[in-house]
Design a protein around this motif. Structure first.
Motif, PDB file in Angstrom:
ATOM      1  N   LEU A 158     108.749 -38.097  79.866  1.00  0.00           N
ATOM      2  CA  LEU A 158     107.512 -37.369  80.162  1.00  0.00           C
ATOM      3  C   LEU A 158     107.617 -36.629  81.492  1.00  0.00           C
ATOM      4  CD1 LEU A 158     104.736 -39.943  79.141  1.00  0.00           C
ATOM      5  CD2 LEU A 158     105.466 -37.899  77.883  1.00  0.00           C
ATOM      6  N   SER A 159     108.233 -37.260  82.479  1.00  0.00           N
ATOM      7  CA  SER A 159     108.355 -36.647  83.800  1.00  0.00           C
ATOM      8  C   SER A 159     109.145 -35.343  83.730  1.00  0.00           C
ATOM      9  CB  SER A 159     109.028 -37.628  84.762  1.00  0.00           C
ATOM     10  OG  SER A 159     109.204 -37.046  86.029  1.00  0.00           O
ATOM     11  N   LYS A 160     110.160 -35.313  82.895  1.00  0.00           N
ATOM     12  CA  LYS A 160     111.027 -34.130  82.806  1.00  0.00           C
ATOM     13  C   LYS A 160     110.442 -33.057  81.910  1.00  0.00           C
ATOM     14  CE  LYS A 160     115.747 -32.717  81.586  1.00  0.00           C
ATOM     15  NZ  LYS A 160     117.090 -33.181  81.139  1.00  0.00           N
ATOM     16  N   HIS A 161     109.861 -33.459  80.772  1.00  0.00           N
ATOM     17  CA  HIS A 161     109.451 -32.482  79.762  1.00  0.00           C
ATOM     18  C   HIS A 161     107.945 -32.240  79.701  1.00  0.00           C
ATOM     19  CE1 HIS A 161     113.493 -32.204  77.961  1.00  0.00           C
ATOM     20  NE2 HIS A 161     113.586 -33.497  78.220  1.00  0.00           N
ATOM     21  N   TYR A 162     107.162 -33.202  80.133  1.00  0.00           N
ATOM     22  CA  TYR A 162     105.704 -33.063  80.065  1.00  0.00           C
ATOM     23  C   TYR A 162     105.058 -33.561  81.361  1.00  0.00           C
ATOM     24  CZ  TYR A 162     106.118 -32.178  75.049  1.00  0.00           C
ATOM     25  OH  TYR A 162     106.426 -31.637  73.813  1.00  0.00           O
ATOM     26  N   PRO A 163     105.387 -32.947  82.507  1.00  0.00           N
ATOM     27  CA  PRO A 163     104.810 -33.421  83.778  1.00  0.00           C
ATOM     28  C   PRO A 163     103.288 -33.309  83.815  1.00  0.00           C
ATOM     29  CG  PRO A 163     105.904 -31.302  84.056  1.00  0.00           C
ATOM     30  CD  PRO A 163     106.286 -31.792  82.705  1.00  0.00           C
ATOM     31  N   GLU A 164     102.736 -32.318  83.091  1.00  0.00           N
ATOM     32  CA  GLU A 164     101.284 -32.169  83.086  1.00  0.00           C
ATOM     33  C   GLU A 164     100.618 -33.328  82.348  1.00  0.00           C
ATOM     34  OE1 GLU A 164     102.788 -30.389  79.305  1.00  0.00           O
ATOM     35  OE2 GLU A 164     103.397 -30.428  81.419  1.00  0.00           O
ATOM     36  N   VAL A 165     101.285 -33.884  81.347  1.00  0.00           N
ATOM     37  CA  VAL A 165     100.763 -35.045  80.624  1.00  0.00           C
ATOM     38  C   VAL A 165     100.899 -36.291  81.497  1.00  0.00           C
ATOM     39  CG1 VAL A 165     101.061 -36.552  78.609  1.00  0.00           C
ATOM     40  CG2 VAL A 165     101.257 -34.059  78.371  1.00  0.00           C
ATOM     41  N   LEU A 166     102.002 -36.398  82.182  1.00  0.00           N
ATOM     42  CA  LEU A 166     102.241 -37.552  83.057  1.00  0.00           C
ATOM     43  C   LEU A 166     101.155 -37.672  84.129  1.00  0.00           C
ATOM     44  CD1 LEU A 166     104.427 -39.776  83.416  1.00  0.00           C
ATOM     45  CD2 LEU A 166     105.426 -38.335  85.184  1.00  0.00           C
ATOM     46  N   ALA A 167     100.656 -36.550  84.583  1.00  0.00           N
ATOM     47  CA  ALA A 167      99.639 -36.552  85.634  1.00  0.00           C
ATOM     48  C   ALA A 167      98.330 -37.175  85.169  1.00  0.00           C
ATOM     49  CB  ALA A 167      99.386 -35.128  86.116  1.00  0.00           C
ATOM     50  N   THR A 168      98.135 -37.274  83.854  1.00  0.00           N
ATOM     51  CA  THR A 168      96.894 -37.849  83.312  1.00  0.00           C
ATOM     52  C   THR A 168      97.002 -39.350  83.073  1.00  0.00           C
ATOM     53  OG1 THR A 168      97.520 -37.477  80.981  1.00  0.00           O
ATOM     54  CG2 THR A 168      96.427 -35.652  82.152  1.00  0.00           C
ATOM     55  N   SER A 169      98.120 -39.973  83.471  1.00  0.00           N
ATOM     56  CA  SER A 169      98.368 -41.405  83.245  1.00  0.00           C
ATOM     57  C   SER A 169      98.156 -41.767  81.778  1.00  0.00           C
ATOM     58  CB  SER A 169      97.449 -42.252  84.133  1.00  0.00           C
ATOM     59  OG  SER A 169      97.665 -41.986  85.485  1.00  0.00           O
ATOM     60  N   PRO A 170      98.982 -41.210  80.899  1.00  0.00           N
ATOM     61  CA  PRO A 170      98.763 -41.387  79.455  1.00  0.00           C
ATOM     62  C   PRO A 170      98.984 -42.822  78.995  1.00  0.00           C
ATOM     63  CG  PRO A 170     100.922 -40.436  79.845  1.00  0.00           C
ATOM     64  CD  PRO A 170     100.216 -40.462  81.176  1.00  0.00           C
ATOM     65  N   SER A 171      98.230 -43.206  77.995  1.00  0.00           N
ATOM     66  CA  SER A 171      98.413 -44.503  77.352  1.00  0.00           C
ATOM     67  C   SER A 171      98.926 -44.260  75.946  1.00  0.00           C
ATOM     68  CB  SER A 171      97.078 -45.258  77.299  1.00  0.00           C
ATOM     69  OG  SER A 171      97.198 -46.423  76.508  1.00  0.00           O
ATOM     70  N   ILE A 172      99.982 -44.949  75.578  1.00  0.00           N
ATOM     71  CA  ILE A 172     100.551 -44.737  74.246  1.00  0.00           C
ATOM     72  C   ILE A 172     100.190 -45.864  73.297  1.00  0.00           C
ATOM     73  CG2 ILE A 172     102.454 -43.356  75.116  1.00  0.00           C
ATOM     74  CD1 ILE A 172     104.249 -45.769  74.853  1.00  0.00           C
ATOM     75  N   GLY A 173      99.198 -46.660  73.675  1.00  0.00           N
ATOM     76  CA  GLY A 173      98.697 -47.687  72.762  1.00  0.00           C
ATOM     77  C   GLY A 173      99.531 -48.941  72.770  1.00  0.00           C
ATOM     78  N   ARG A 174      99.160 -49.841  71.860  1.00  0.00           N
ATOM     79  CA  ARG A 174      99.789 -51.167  71.809  1.00  0.00           C
ATOM     80  C   ARG A 174     101.000 -51.136  70.873  1.00  0.00           C
ATOM     81  NH1 ARG A 174      96.418 -55.240  73.571  1.00  0.00           N
ATOM     82  NH2 ARG A 174      97.281 -56.721  72.108  1.00  0.00           N
ATOM     83  N   GLN A 175     102.090 -50.505  71.357  1.00  0.00           N
ATOM     84  CA  GLN A 175     103.294 -50.439  70.544  1.00  0.00           C
ATOM     85  C   GLN A 175     104.092 -51.737  70.588  1.00  0.00           C
ATOM     86  OE1 GLN A 175     105.251 -46.540  69.762  1.00  0.00           O
ATOM     87  NE2 GLN A 175     104.931 -46.325  71.951  1.00  0.00           N
ATOM     88  N   GLY A 176     103.803 -52.587  71.570  1.00  0.00           N
ATOM     89  CA  GLY A 176     104.579 -53.798  71.757  1.00  0.00           C
ATOM     90  C   GLY A 176     104.584 -54.709  70.555  1.00  0.00           C
ATOM     91  N   LYS A 177     103.375 -54.990  70.008  1.00  0.00           N
ATOM     92  CA  LYS A 177     103.296 -55.900  68.875  1.00  0.00           C
ATOM     93  C   LYS A 177     104.045 -55.358  67.667  1.00  0.00           C
ATOM     94  CE  LYS A 177      99.012 -58.326  70.012  1.00  0.00           C
ATOM     95  NZ  LYS A 177      97.637 -58.686  69.540  1.00  0.00           N
ATOM     96  N   ALA A 178     103.898 -54.050  67.416  1.00  0.00           N
ATOM     97  CA  ALA A 178     104.585 -53.451  66.268  1.00  0.00           C
ATOM     98  C   ALA A 178     106.091 -53.548  66.446  1.00  0.00           C
ATOM     99  CB  ALA A 178     104.164 -51.993  66.110  1.00  0.00           C
ATOM    100  N   PHE A 179     106.558 -53.301  67.663  1.00  0.00           N
ATOM    101  CA  PHE A 179     107.998 -53.372  67.906  1.00  0.00           C
ATOM    102  C   PHE A 179     108.511 -54.797  67.729  1.00  0.00           C
ATOM    103  CE2 PHE A 179     111.647 -53.967  70.754  1.00  0.00           C
ATOM    104  CZ  PHE A 179     112.492 -52.982  70.271  1.00  0.00           C
ATOM    105  N   ARG A 180     107.743 -55.772  68.225  1.00  0.00           N
ATOM    106  CA  ARG A 180     108.171 -57.164  68.077  1.00  0.00           C
ATOM    107  C   ARG A 180     108.264 -57.549  66.607  1.00  0.00           C
ATOM    108  NH1 ARG A 180     104.488 -58.092  72.528  1.00  0.00           N
ATOM    109  NH2 ARG A 180     105.655 -58.472  74.437  1.00  0.00           N
TER     110      ARG A 180
END
Length: 521
Positions: free
Chosen positions: A367-389
């Motif tokens: 995000l820092s390299k390709h979407y710095p404007e999105v990074l500035a909004t402190s994005p949340s990508i949801g609860r991916q942890g449980k799905a990954f586990r």
């Protein structure tokens, strides 16, 4: 409970404990205010004692996960062991208290299958214990009515009503929860009535709790409630409700023939709601006692340096306000960490936890390299942890031999390294990123080389587990600070209030287990 060098029986003792916590935490503000998603981007490991990181990067995951609960190894640096031990000594003890020895008339009765229907193990444990504590407090102050604040689906209210025979009002901001509470209570009452008819018992079936939808808990609302006639033999079977102005919708003015005293009870009342309970207890003389267990410290409002609001969730006490120690969102998030739960994780779950943190931190680089404007909004990508586990668990079940061999090879070489081959990790990272792009409604950049990003991060992934665990060890102390602030707020009211703070739940089942119990003298 284990002995602790600090005490909080008096305001002076509580202030001494709070001051010791603040003095210890100040040098570690860089850890408290850090966000682990920036681990690789900001090279956060460089701010931590190099000797600590060098030692822990080769440590077994299960030993690292014990750090937040005070676990150390003999071969660790003396300064690291002192850090962990000091944090433990500053934390409020969490071992479940012997309630029968501390509180009068506590009679803990196991919940029947009818009353516990729909509850998971955690909720059943909480309701079983808390209902007995609340009932004990009700008897000690002689208040006829319990107000369940933030009642949700009414589990606590219904046990207090049907099992302990108390008059109960269930308050929640959601009208849907009120309807669910009413429907569930009606089913329970039907069962009790059938049992009484079958046994030929002449006793009257307990009444269902009154339900109220109210978005703001206030002294005015509670005063209106005490004017409503709440005797059980006059409460209809469907309960009743007050509107948001506190006026009864189902009781006539002729019924308001007496006032009653109240006990406020809150099972994990979220964020500022627990704080509002404490303030309302002091402001409303009709409230004779309170039993409050808070949670969701991340949602607390906090007084900023330019904000003079006296109704913020932190700090509450004049003593802590005078010290001028702010927390901030990251610190409040950290206060929600559960040392007991992390210590109970096995090696597999521990490694998966560290892998997830690595993936999220590496995605932050993307995000820092390709979407710095999105990074500035402190994005949340949801609860991916449980799905990954779940995906990892399915994978290990499908190919247990291969996974075991891979784990053995990597653990033999370097215990903190990930459990899969690098190609598998790159593949998993790519899937994580694709899912994250989708959740953020972002296009996959054409010039993005996820393998290169992962390889850049992979050289330091062995450090993210130690860093995360050292930082998580600060969580119990931060929670202790928040709880002591609430305790001292009540202690500052003088001899008119008797207050005690007790861990009433098993912390391995319910980590937010500290109850503030206050009585008006």
């Amino acid at each position: 409970m284990k002995s602790n060098k600090f005490s909080c029986k008096t305001r002076a003792e509580t202030l001494e404990w709070i001051t010791a916590i603040i003095d210890f935490l100040k040098p570690f503000s860089f850890l408290i205010n850090a966000h682990v998603v920036n681990f690789f981007k900001d090279k956060q490991w460089e701010a931590v004692n190099e000797e600590w990181m060098s030692c822990l990067k080769d440590e077994k995951p299960e030993n690292i996960l014990l750090i937040p609960s005070g676990g150390v190894q003999d071969h660790w640096p003396a300064s690291l062991k002192e850090f962990v031990h000091t944090l433990r000594s500053l934390s409020f003890p969490r071992e479940q208290a012997d309630l029968q020895a501390i509180l009068a008339d506590v009679d803990m009765v196991p919940l029947s299958t009818v009353l516990s229907q729909g509850m998971n193990l955690k909720k059943k444990h909480e309701v079983e214990v808390l209902s007995s504590v609340v009932s004990s407090v009700v008897k000690s102050v002689g208040a006829p009515t319990v107000v369940d604040v933030g009642a949700g689906q009414g589990y606590l209210a219904q046990v207090l009503s049907f099992q302990y025979k108390h008059s109960v009002v269930a308050i929640d901001s959601s009208s849907h929860h009120g309807k669910v509470t009413d429907a569930r209570a009606a089913r329970i009452k039907k069962h009790f009535a059938a049992q009484m008819r079958k046994s030929g018992s002449g006793n009257k079936c307990p009444d269902v709790p009154m339900t109220i939808t109210c978005r703001v808990l206030s002294t005015e609302m509670l005063k209106a409630l005490t004017d409503v006639h709440l005797e059980k033999d006059e409460t209809d079977s469907s309960g009743s409700a007050l509107n948001e102005e506190g006026q009864s919708r189902s009781q006539s003015s002729s019924d308001a023939n007496r006032s009653c005293s109240l006990v406020l009870a809150g099972l994990h009342a979220c964020g500022d709601l627990s704080v509002t309970m404490l303030r309302t207890f002091l402001e409303c003389e009709e409230v004779k006692a309170l039993v409050s267990i808070g949670c969701c410290y991340n949602l607390l409002s906090e007084k900023s340096s330019e904000d003079s609001c006296s109704k913020c969730g932190y700090p509450m006490s004049a003593g802590l306000r005078s010290l001028g120690f702010s927390l901030g969102k990251n610190a409040r998030d950290l206060a929600c960490q559960s040392a007991e739960r992390w210590s109970s994780l096995g090696e597999d779950a521990g490694l998966q936890n560290f892998e997830l943190h690595s993936f999220r931190a590496a995605f932050q680089m993307v995000l820092s390299k390709h979407y710095p404007e999105v990074l500035a909004t402190s994005p949340s990508i949801g609860r991916q942890g449980k799905a990954f586990r779940r995906q990892q668990q399915r994978k290990s079940l499908e190919t247990p031999a291969a996974v075991d061999t891979t784990r053995k090879d990597t653990v033999d070489k370097k215990p903190m390294r990930q459990t899969s081959l690098n190609s598998d990790m790159c593949s998993s990272f790519e899937k994580f990123c694709l899912s994250a792009f989708s959740r953020l409604n972002l296009e996959h950049p054409r010039d993005l080389d996820l393998n290169a990003t992962w390889n850049e991060a992979d050289a330091f992934t062995e450090l993210i587990g130690p860093y995360w665990s050292i930082r998580a060890a600060l969580g119990p102390v931060l929670e202790t600070l928040i709880l002591l602030d609430r305790l001292m707020f009540l202690q500052e009211q003088g001899d008119s209030i008797k207050v005690v703070m007790l861990p009433i739940f098993d912390p391995t089942i319910s980590p937010r287990n500290v109850a503030i119990i206050a009585r008006r003298l």
